[in-house]
Design a protein around this motif. Structure first.
Motif, PDB file in Angstrom:
ATOM      1  N   SER A   1     -10.075   0.512   0.444  1.00 35.77           N
ATOM      2  CA  SER A   1      -9.122  -0.365  -0.222  1.00 35.77           C
ATOM      3  C   SER A   1      -8.337  -1.131   0.800  1.00 35.77           C
ATOM      4  O   SER A   1      -8.339  -0.823   1.972  1.00 35.77           O
ATOM      5  CB  SER A   1      -8.165   0.428  -1.104  1.00 35.77           C
TER       6      SER A   1
ATOM      7  N   ASP B   1      -4.838   6.870  -5.874  1.00 34.41           N
ATOM      8  CA  ASP B   1      -4.877   7.215  -4.457  1.00 34.41           C
ATOM      9  C   ASP B   1      -5.119   8.721  -4.286  1.00 34.41           C
ATOM     10  O   ASP B   1      -5.961   9.144  -3.497  1.00 34.41           O
ATOM     11  CB  ASP B   1      -3.561   6.801  -3.785  1.00 34.41           C
TER      12      ASP B   1
ATOM     13  N   GLU C   1      -3.523  -1.812  -4.788  1.00 33.72           N
ATOM     14  CA  GLU C   1      -3.108  -0.945  -3.692  1.00 33.72           C
ATOM     15  C   GLU C   1      -3.191  -1.688  -2.359  1.00 33.72           C
ATOM     16  O   GLU C   1      -2.307  -1.574  -1.512  1.00 33.72           O
ATOM     17  CB  GLU C   1      -3.992   0.300  -3.647  1.00 33.72           C
ATOM     18  N   ARG C   2      -4.255  -2.459  -2.178  1.00 30.31           N
ATOM     19  CA  ARG C   2      -4.423  -3.238  -0.948  1.00 30.31           C
ATOM     20  C   ARG C   2      -3.280  -4.246  -0.793  1.00 30.31           C
ATOM     21  O   ARG C   2      -2.707  -4.407   0.289  1.00 30.31           O
ATOM     22  CB  ARG C   2      -5.763  -3.959  -0.959  1.00 30.31           C
ATOM     23  N   ASP C   3      -2.947  -4.934  -1.882  1.00 27.41           N
ATOM     24  CA  ASP C   3      -1.870  -5.935  -1.840  1.00 27.41           C
ATOM     25  C   ASP C   3      -0.537  -5.287  -1.489  1.00 27.41           C
ATOM     26  O   ASP C   3       0.237  -5.829  -0.690  1.00 27.41           O
ATOM     27  CB  ASP C   3      -1.763  -6.643  -3.189  1.00 27.41           C
ATOM     28  N   GLU C   4      -0.262  -4.121  -2.102  1.00 24.46           N
ATOM     29  CA  GLU C   4       1.004  -3.432  -1.836  1.00 24.46           C
ATOM     30  C   GLU C   4       1.105  -3.021  -0.374  1.00 24.46           C
ATOM     31  O   GLU C   4       2.151  -3.162   0.263  1.00 24.46           O
ATOM     32  CB  GLU C   4       1.111  -2.186  -2.726  1.00 24.46           C
ATOM     33  N   ARG C   5       0.007  -2.517   0.161  1.00 22.56           N
ATOM     34  CA  ARG C   5       0.011  -2.075   1.552  1.00 22.56           C
ATOM     35  C   ARG C   5       0.181  -3.256   2.509  1.00 22.56           C
ATOM     36  O   ARG C   5       0.896  -3.152   3.509  1.00 22.56           O
ATOM     37  CB  ARG C   5      -1.283  -1.326   1.869  1.00 22.56           C
ATOM     38  N   GLU C   6      -0.463  -4.375   2.212  1.00 23.21           N
ATOM     39  CA  GLU C   6      -0.344  -5.553   3.070  1.00 23.21           C
ATOM     40  C   GLU C   6       1.080  -6.098   3.064  1.00 23.21           C
ATOM     41  O   GLU C   6       1.597  -6.536   4.099  1.00 23.21           O
ATOM     42  CB  GLU C   6      -1.323  -6.631   2.605  1.00 23.21           C
ATOM     43  N   ARG C   7       1.729  -6.057   1.909  1.00 27.60           N
ATOM     44  CA  ARG C   7       3.111  -6.541   1.825  1.00 27.60           C
ATOM     45  C   ARG C   7       4.042  -5.680   2.679  1.00 27.60           C
ATOM     46  O   ARG C   7       4.926  -6.199   3.366  1.00 27.60           O
ATOM     47  CB  ARG C   7       3.575  -6.545   0.370  1.00 27.60           C
ATOM     48  N   LYS C   8       3.837  -4.378   2.633  1.00 26.89           N
ATOM     49  CA  LYS C   8       4.668  -3.485   3.434  1.00 26.89           C
ATOM     50  C   LYS C   8       4.405  -3.696   4.914  1.00 26.89           C
ATOM     51  O   LYS C   8       5.321  -3.697   5.739  1.00 26.89           O
ATOM     52  CB  LYS C   8       4.401  -2.031   3.048  1.00 26.89           C
ATOM     53  N   THR C   9       3.129  -3.874   5.262  1.00 23.59           N
ATOM     54  CA  THR C   9       2.767  -4.095   6.662  1.00 23.59           C
ATOM     55  C   THR C   9       3.398  -5.373   7.206  1.00 23.59           C
ATOM     56  O   THR C   9       3.860  -5.423   8.349  1.00 23.59           O
ATOM     57  CB  THR C   9       1.233  -4.187   6.805  1.00 23.59           C
TER      58      THR C   9
END
Length: 239
Positions: free
Chosen positions: A239, A189, A148-156
């Protein structure tokens, strides 16, 4: 006279079910999926009333295996400590079951998520989640938190196709392939948020965070510091 009482009882029952359904439906439409204290405590009260009436709580949506798994997950998300019990003891499984039984979208997320989780655990450890060792269970949840952290960082960082002008409207595609843990990320989540909601709005949770609401107020939002406290207590809260 008895007919009048029966009618009032029936009307009261219908009204309470309507209120519960409205709370559940609002949950998936409100940003962040959070409940205020008043709404959450109505859910807890509904569970308490049923236990008082029948001696136990019978799950509305989940089967026995799913409900048991939900209880274990709640216990891992907010474990017991020297001050109070876990989210399971605070009534999180009942809280979640009752709300999901009134919201089709949440019902699909949870039943599908629990099925997905068992499937993943079968592949990794050859047992469903509830039968796995604790370190295997926590390893799976850690994997979801990291994904989840990786997905959010990619979007950011704009590392998804929807972040480029060439691929506007194709939000499900990314420069990096979407995580194959996607269904689990969505499920966990929601599970984490609703478990913490259930915990800090329960009698156990309110006592644990040292907070008392003002009963004279019609509406009350649980303070952010209480949410932060409950999340900090959880090994999967951040996360």
């Amino acid at each position: 006279m008895s007919d009048s009482r029966d009618q009032r009882s029936q009307i009261d029952g219908v009204s309470r079910r309507d209120v519960l359904r409205n709370i559940a439906l609002a949950l998936s439409t409100v940003a962040g999926g959070q409940l205020n204290l008043e709404a959450a405590q109505q859910v807890h009260q509904h569970v308490k009333d049923e236990k008082k009436k029948t001696g136990t709580y019978k799950p509305r949506l989940f089967n026995e295996h799913e409900f048991k798994t939900l209880g274990r997950l709640a216990e891992l998300i907010v474990p017991p400590d020297e001050i109070s019990g876990s989210a399971r003891e605070a009534g999180a499984p009942e809280f979640i079951d009752l709300l999901c039984s009134q919201n089709e979208e949440l019902a699909v997320i949870y039943t599908g998520g629990l099925m997905w989780l068992d499937g993943r655990m079968q592949k990794r450890y050859s047992v469903p989640f509830i039968e796995a060792k604790e370190d295997e269970q926590t390893a799976m949840l850690d994997l979801l938190v990291e994904a989840e952290r990786d997905e959010r960082e990619r979007k950011t960082k704009g590392l998804t196709y929807e972040g480029t002008h060439h691929y506007q409207g194709f939000g499900s595609y990314g420069i990096f392939s979407p995580s194959d843990l996607g269904p689990g990320i969505v499920f966990f989540d929601w599970l984490r948020k609703m478990t913490v909601d259930a915990f800090y709005t329960s009698e156990i949770g309110i006592k644990d965070v040292g907070y008392r609401g003002n009963s004279a107020r019609a509406k009350f939002e649980v303070p952010q510091e209480a949410i932060d406290y409950a999340l900090k207590r959880s090994p999967f809260g951040q996360s």
